[in-house]
Design a protein around this motif. Structure first.
Motif, PDB file in Angstrom:
ATOM      1  N   CYS A 312       0.856  -1.194   0.000  1.00 34.16           N
ATOM      2  CA  CYS A 312       0.000   0.000   0.000  1.00 34.16           C
ATOM      3  C   CYS A 312       0.892   1.245   0.000  1.00 34.16           C
ATOM      4  N   HIS A 314       0.294   4.112   1.092  1.00 31.26           N
ATOM      5  CA  HIS A 314       0.152   5.028   2.231  1.00 31.26           C
ATOM      6  C   HIS A 314       1.285   4.789   3.235  1.00 31.26           C
ATOM      7  N   MET A 315       1.290   3.621   3.903  1.00 28.25           N
ATOM      8  CA  MET A 315       2.348   3.362   4.879  1.00 28.25           C
ATOM      9  C   MET A 315       2.905   1.956   4.769  1.00 28.25           C
ATOM     10  N   GLY A 316       2.617   1.274   3.654  1.00 32.22           N
ATOM     11  CA  GLY A 316       3.344   0.043   3.384  1.00 32.22           C
ATOM     12  C   GLY A 316       2.720  -1.268   3.809  1.00 32.22           C
ATOM     13  N   CYS A 317       1.466  -1.311   4.265  1.00 35.84           N
ATOM     14  CA  CYS A 317       0.842  -2.602   4.601  1.00 35.84           C
ATOM     15  C   CYS A 317       0.556  -3.400   3.319  1.00 35.84           C
ATOM     16  N   CYS A 330      -6.775  -2.083   1.638  1.00 31.85           N
ATOM     17  CA  CYS A 330      -5.698  -2.119   2.631  1.00 31.85           C
ATOM     18  C   CYS A 330      -6.326  -2.241   4.017  1.00 31.85           C
ATOM     19  N   CYS A 332      -5.052  -1.728   6.851  1.00 32.16           N
ATOM     20  CA  CYS A 332      -4.501  -0.861   7.912  1.00 32.16           C
ATOM     21  C   CYS A 332      -5.308   0.419   8.110  1.00 32.16           C
ATOM     22  N   HIS A 333      -5.499   1.203   7.049  1.00 32.38           N
ATOM     23  CA  HIS A 333      -6.187   2.489   7.242  1.00 32.38           C
ATOM     24  C   HIS A 333      -7.236   2.757   6.170  1.00 32.38           C
ATOM     25  N   GLY A 334      -7.560   1.738   5.340  1.00 35.29           N
ATOM     26  CA  GLY A 334      -8.730   1.857   4.465  1.00 35.29           C
ATOM     27  C   GLY A 334      -8.476   2.274   3.027  1.00 35.29           C
ATOM     28  N   SER A 335      -7.219   2.350   2.582  1.00 34.32           N
ATOM     29  CA  SER A 335      -7.009   2.698   1.168  1.00 34.32           C
ATOM     30  C   SER A 335      -7.557   1.600   0.268  1.00 34.32           C
ATOM     31  N   PRO A 347      -6.404   6.785   2.721  1.00 38.19           N
ATOM     32  CA  PRO A 347      -5.434   7.874   2.683  1.00 38.19           C
ATOM     33  C   PRO A 347      -4.362   7.780   1.586  1.00 38.19           C
TER      34      PRO A 347
HETATM   35 FE1  FES Z   1      -2.528   1.186   3.630  1.00 40.64          FE
HETATM   36 FE2  FES Z   1      -2.339   3.015   5.508  1.00 40.64          FE
HETATM   37  S1  FES Z   1      -0.906   1.492   4.999  1.00 40.64           S
HETATM   38  S2  FES Z   1      -3.981   2.637   4.206  1.00 40.64           S
END
Ligand code: FES
Length: 365
Positions: A312, A314-317, A330, A332-335, A347
């Motif tokens: 992802c 955003h932050m790599g999940c 994703c 983690c935070h919904g992307s 995000p």
């Molecule tokens: Fe994917 Fe934050 S790491 S939405």
């Protein structure tokens, strides 16, 4: 808010002995008519609306915000991210809410079969039910629920079937299901939305998120609050909805939401979902392992194969396939990302990375 006497059971279809809390004097709005009216009001007052204009960054400057989109740059005095998951500002808000996927179905129901109200139960997973007037003889009943954390299940058809089964048991004269859909809800850890400055140091960037399924109501609260913050510099509800507020309660849940992110990183060490790309049928997606990297491979409904990094942006999940929505989610935070890697929901703002030229899609180890 007034809560009516809760001693009497609430009639609910054939299950007519349900104890409940009742909130009287509720309004019902038709979301699309409401949005159409809102868009009309904005344009009548000189506002302009731009669809398909993805924002890539919004940087706070001395006297405003510099917004970069794929099609140009805008300077704004103030910017509000009312985008389900915010793409700008502090990352701490992402640690205080979690993305959940919810499912809904609609069917015709004879008028009088269910008292007109919006119902929620407290089961896990929970259900929500409301009526939409349709004709003299029929209402449309809308039933939702069967939620799960985004990216942690891909059995949407089974969840639609569970919703329908739950409804048929209680509303035996419900007609055939005519519509099915799913959506993503941002659940805040303390059940209240996050509305206000996107971080304590921001003067001109604002967010509305963590709506927990109450987006229509929270949107109105957000519009009242943020217009007051911009015009007057304060709102009486700032403290309650402050995105920077400390979450003192539900510490266990707070930790568990953040464990999702940790698990998202640990997934780089697990094996892939499939062995051979050839096994993918149209509409299917899966992860392949490539050394310490994961590759997201899907075959769209036209049969075209797409392969990108499963990281992802955003932050790599690690992202997961969503076969109902035909996109990558994703956890983690919904992307969310389209099969061709384009971000659909924040995000994340950048597309999934392309694979290096000549990269061969090999069997999982
Ligand atoms: Fe994917 Fe934050 S790491 S939405």
């Amino acid at each position: 808010m007034r809560v009516a006497d809760a001693r009497d059971p609430t009639p609910f279809g054939s299950h007519n002995s349900v104890r409940s809390l009742c909130f009287p004097d509720q309004a019902r709005v038709h979301p699309l008519k409401y949005l159409a009216g809102l868009a009309r009001a904005i344009t009548q007052r000189g506002g302009r609306l731009f669809a398909d204009t993805a924002v890539e960054s919004a940087t706070e400057e001395k006297d405003g915000v510099l917004v970069k989109t794929r099609s140009g740059t805008i300077r704004a005095a103030d910017v509000v991210f009312a985008t389900n998951a915010p793409i700008g500002g502090s990352v701490t808000v992402h640690t205080k809410q979690a993305p959940y996927r919810t499912y809904a179905v609609a069917a015709l129901l004879p008028r009088g079969a269910l008292a007109d109200a919006l119902y929620w139960d407290t089961l896990d997973p929970y259900h929500y039910v409301r009526l939409q007037p349709h004709s003299e003889a029929q209402n449309i009943v809308i039933l939702g629920g069967e939620d799960h954390k985004s990216g942690q299940a891909d059995n949407g058809q089974a969840r639609f079937a569970a919703l329908e089964g739950w409804a048929r048991e209680r509303l035996p004269n419900m007609g055939n299901v005519t519509h099915r859909w799913s959506g993503q809800v941002m659940e805040s850890v303390d059940y209240l939305g996050f509305i206000g400055r996107s971080s304590p140091s921001d003067q001109h960037r604002y967010i509305i998120t963590g709506d927990s399924g109450q987006g229509m109501t929270n949107g109105v609260i957000g519009s009242l609050m943020i217009s007051a913050l911009i015009v007057d510099g304060h709102s009486p509800w700032t403290k309650a909805y402050d995105p920077a507020r400390m979450i003192a309660r539900n510490v266990g849940e707070f930790l568990s939401e953040n464990l999702t992110a940790l698990r998202g990183f640990a997934e780089y060490l697990t094996i892939g979902d499939i062995g051979r790309v050839e096994d993918l049928r149209p509409g299917e997606g899966a992860l392949l392992r490539s050394g310490l990297k994961k590759i997201a491979v899907c075959r769209d409904e036209q049969g075209r194969l797409h392969a990108h990094s499963a990281t992802c942006t955003h932050m790599g999940c690690v992202i997961h396939w969503n076969s109902v929505e035909q996109c990558w989610d994703c956890p983690c935070h919904g992307s969310q990302f389209a099969p061709d890697g384009i971000p659909l929901n924040g995000p994340a703002v950048a597309p999934l990375a392309e694979l290096p030229q000549g990269h061969r899609l090999e069997a999982a180890e």
